[in-house]
Write a protein that holds these residues in place. Structure first.
Motif, PDB file in Angstrom:
ATOM      1  N   SER A  61       0.702  -1.115  -0.025  1.00 18.24           N
ATOM      2  CA  SER A  61      -0.088   0.078  -0.080  1.00 18.24           C
ATOM      3  C   SER A  61       0.901   1.496  -0.118  1.00 18.24           C
ATOM      4  N   THR A  62       0.362   2.197  -0.710  1.00 14.33           N
ATOM      5  CA  THR A  62       1.082   3.354  -0.680  1.00 14.33           C
ATOM      6  C   THR A  62       1.028   4.424   0.445  1.00 14.33           C
ATOM      7  N   HIS A  63       0.299   3.769   1.679  1.00 14.55           N
ATOM      8  CA  HIS A  63      -0.103   4.364   2.926  1.00 14.55           C
ATOM      9  C   HIS A  63       1.211   4.205   3.689  1.00 14.55           C
ATOM     10  N   ILE A  64       2.010   3.143   3.305  1.00 14.00           N
ATOM     11  CA  ILE A  64       3.170   2.606   4.183  1.00 14.00           C
ATOM     12  C   ILE A  64       4.132   3.747   4.325  1.00 14.00           C
ATOM     13  N   GLY A  65       3.703   4.999   3.445  1.00 13.72           N
ATOM     14  CA  GLY A  65       4.570   5.982   3.552  1.00 13.72           C
ATOM     15  C   GLY A  65       4.229   6.829   4.709  1.00 13.72           C
ATOM     16  N   ASN A  66       3.087   6.832   5.498  1.00 13.89           N
ATOM     17  CA  ASN A  66       2.494   7.563   6.450  1.00 13.89           C
ATOM     18  C   ASN A  66       2.973   7.036   7.949  1.00 13.89           C
ATOM     19  N   LEU A  67       3.571   5.874   7.666  1.00 10.67           N
ATOM     20  CA  LEU A  67       4.351   5.622   9.158  1.00 10.67           C
ATOM     21  C   LEU A  67       5.823   5.997   9.299  1.00 10.67           C
ATOM     22  N   SER A  68       5.452   7.457   9.566  1.00 13.62           N
ATOM     23  CA  SER A  68       6.860   8.211   9.547  1.00 13.62           C
ATOM     24  C   SER A  68       7.865   7.994  10.520  1.00 13.62           C
ATOM     25  N   ARG A  93      13.343   7.702   8.633  1.00 11.80           N
ATOM     26  CA  ARG A  93      13.878   7.239   9.887  1.00 11.80           C
ATOM     27  C   ARG A  93      14.264   5.646   9.320  1.00 11.80           C
ATOM     28  N   LEU A  94      14.139   5.238   8.283  1.00  9.30           N
ATOM     29  CA  LEU A  94      13.971   3.841   7.962  1.00  9.30           C
ATOM     30  C   LEU A  94      15.631   3.442   7.910  1.00  9.30           C
ATOM     31  N   CYS A  95      15.932   2.328   8.503  1.00 14.48           N
ATOM     32  CA  CYS A  95      17.286   1.845   8.764  1.00 14.48           C
ATOM     33  C   CYS A  95      17.348   0.482   7.980  1.00 14.48           C
ATOM     34  N   VAL A  96      16.179  -0.281   8.104  1.00 16.52           N
ATOM     35  CA  VAL A  96      16.294  -1.797   7.519  1.00 16.52           C
ATOM     36  C   VAL A  96      15.041  -1.799   6.358  1.00 16.52           C
ATOM     37  N   LEU A  97      15.277  -2.035   5.236  1.00 18.29           N
ATOM     38  CA  LEU A  97      14.330  -2.561   4.535  1.00 18.29           C
ATOM     39  C   LEU A  97      14.568  -3.714   3.432  1.00 18.29           C
ATOM     40  N   ARG A  98      13.685  -4.484   3.815  1.00 17.89           N
ATOM     41  CA  ARG A  98      14.091  -6.050   3.383  1.00 17.89           C
ATOM     42  C   ARG A  98      12.802  -6.418   2.474  1.00 17.89           C
ATOM     43  N   SER A 113      16.926   7.020  -1.982  1.00 19.16           N
ATOM     44  CA  SER A 113      18.145   7.818  -1.284  1.00 19.16           C
ATOM     45  C   SER A 113      17.955   8.921  -0.298  1.00 19.16           C
ATOM     46  N   ARG A 114      16.553   9.236  -0.314  1.00 18.08           N
ATOM     47  CA  ARG A 114      16.124  10.088   0.703  1.00 18.08           C
ATOM     48  C   ARG A 114      16.074   9.528   2.216  1.00 18.08           C
ATOM     49  N   CYS A 115      16.271   8.194   2.162  1.00 14.31           N
ATOM     50  CA  CYS A 115      16.265   7.313   3.432  1.00 14.31           C
ATOM     51  C   CYS A 115      17.659   7.204   3.986  1.00 14.31           C
ATOM     52  N   ALA A 116      18.320   8.489   4.434  1.00 10.88           N
ATOM     53  CA  ALA A 116      19.656   8.431   4.513  1.00 10.88           C
ATOM     54  C   ALA A 116      19.994   7.640   5.620  1.00 10.88           C
ATOM     55  N   ARG A 117      19.286   7.182   6.579  1.00  9.73           N
ATOM     56  CA  ARG A 117      19.583   6.320   7.636  1.00  9.73           C
ATOM     57  C   ARG A 117      19.895   5.005   7.271  1.00  9.73           C
ATOM     58  N   LEU A 118      19.399   4.526   6.101  1.00 14.06           N
ATOM     59  CA  LEU A 118      19.392   3.145   5.687  1.00 14.06           C
ATOM     60  C   LEU A 118      20.777   2.386   5.912  1.00 14.06           C
TER      61      LEU A 118
END
Length: 222
Positions: A61-68, A93-98, A113-118
């Protein structure tokens, strides 16, 4: 309430849930008590939905982006399809994306690339196409980049040489061509480099052999 609605929208996009793990995701219970959901202690915000290997099917879901406040998103080893939504790039704030080992299609969103903490980005074993975004080179905290087992084309971006924290780079089993960039020799922490089963040509840059941290180098079948 925003997090709860976002998770319910995520559930609505799931078309198959054979184990019924999302049955607890409903309006009547606290979303922090739902299966696989972890919340922060202070602000009651969702920090992690862990839904790996549950035979879930559907789209993300595109709404995943609301989980800030999300720090970890692990939905690998399922059957999610369609594209990776651009809204994932809003999760600063995302650190891990699997998302590995699903059937995701389309291109890798450039705004990841905007998820700078990955620190870990694993998208292998899907049906992703197009080029590896040059923008990934700005992920300076990334330690693990796994894109193997897709249909990626183009070249290996030289910008990856800027990822000074990178330890594992998996790009094997794609359709990547051109030369192996000299810039990979700048990755002084690199332990694993997997480039086999592509269409790479020319010579192996000598700089790679100077990486004293290297434990596994696989460049065969090119």
């Amino acid at each position: 309430m925003t997090d709860k609605l976002a998770l319910l929208a995520f559930k609505a996009a799931v078309t198959e849930d054979p184990f019924g793990v999302l049955n607890s995701w409903n309006h009547t219970t606290d979303h922090c008590q739902w299966h696989g959901v972890t919340c922060g202690c202070l602000h009651h915000r969702v920090t992690e939905p862990n839904l790996q290997a549950l035979k879930l099917s559907g789209s993300i879901s595109t709404h995943i982006g609301n989980l800030s406040s999300l720090r970890v998103l692990m939905i690998h080893n399922n059957s999610f399809h369609h594209e990776i939504p651009q809204q994932v790039g809003h999760l600063h704030r995302l650190c891990v994306l699997r998302l590995a080992h699903n059937t995701l299609e389309g291109e890798i969103p450039r705004n990841l690339s905007r998820c700078a903490r990955l620190t870990s980005l694993r998208l292998g074993g899907n049906r992703l196409v197009g080029e590896i975004p040059v923008e990934v080179g700005s992920l300076l905290e990334l330690q693990y980049l796994a894109l193997s087992g897709n249909y990626l084309t183009g070249t290996v971006p030289s910008s990856i040489g800027n990822m000074s924290s990178l330890e594992i780079l998996g790009l094997r089993w794609n359709e990547l061509g051109g030369k192996i960039p000299q810039a990979l020799g700048k990755l002084t922490k690199l332990r694993v480099l997997l480039l086999s089963l592509n269409r790479l040509s020319a010579t192996i840059p000598p700089s790679i052999f100077n990486l004293s941290s290297m434990e596994l180098l696989s460049i065969g079948d090119n």
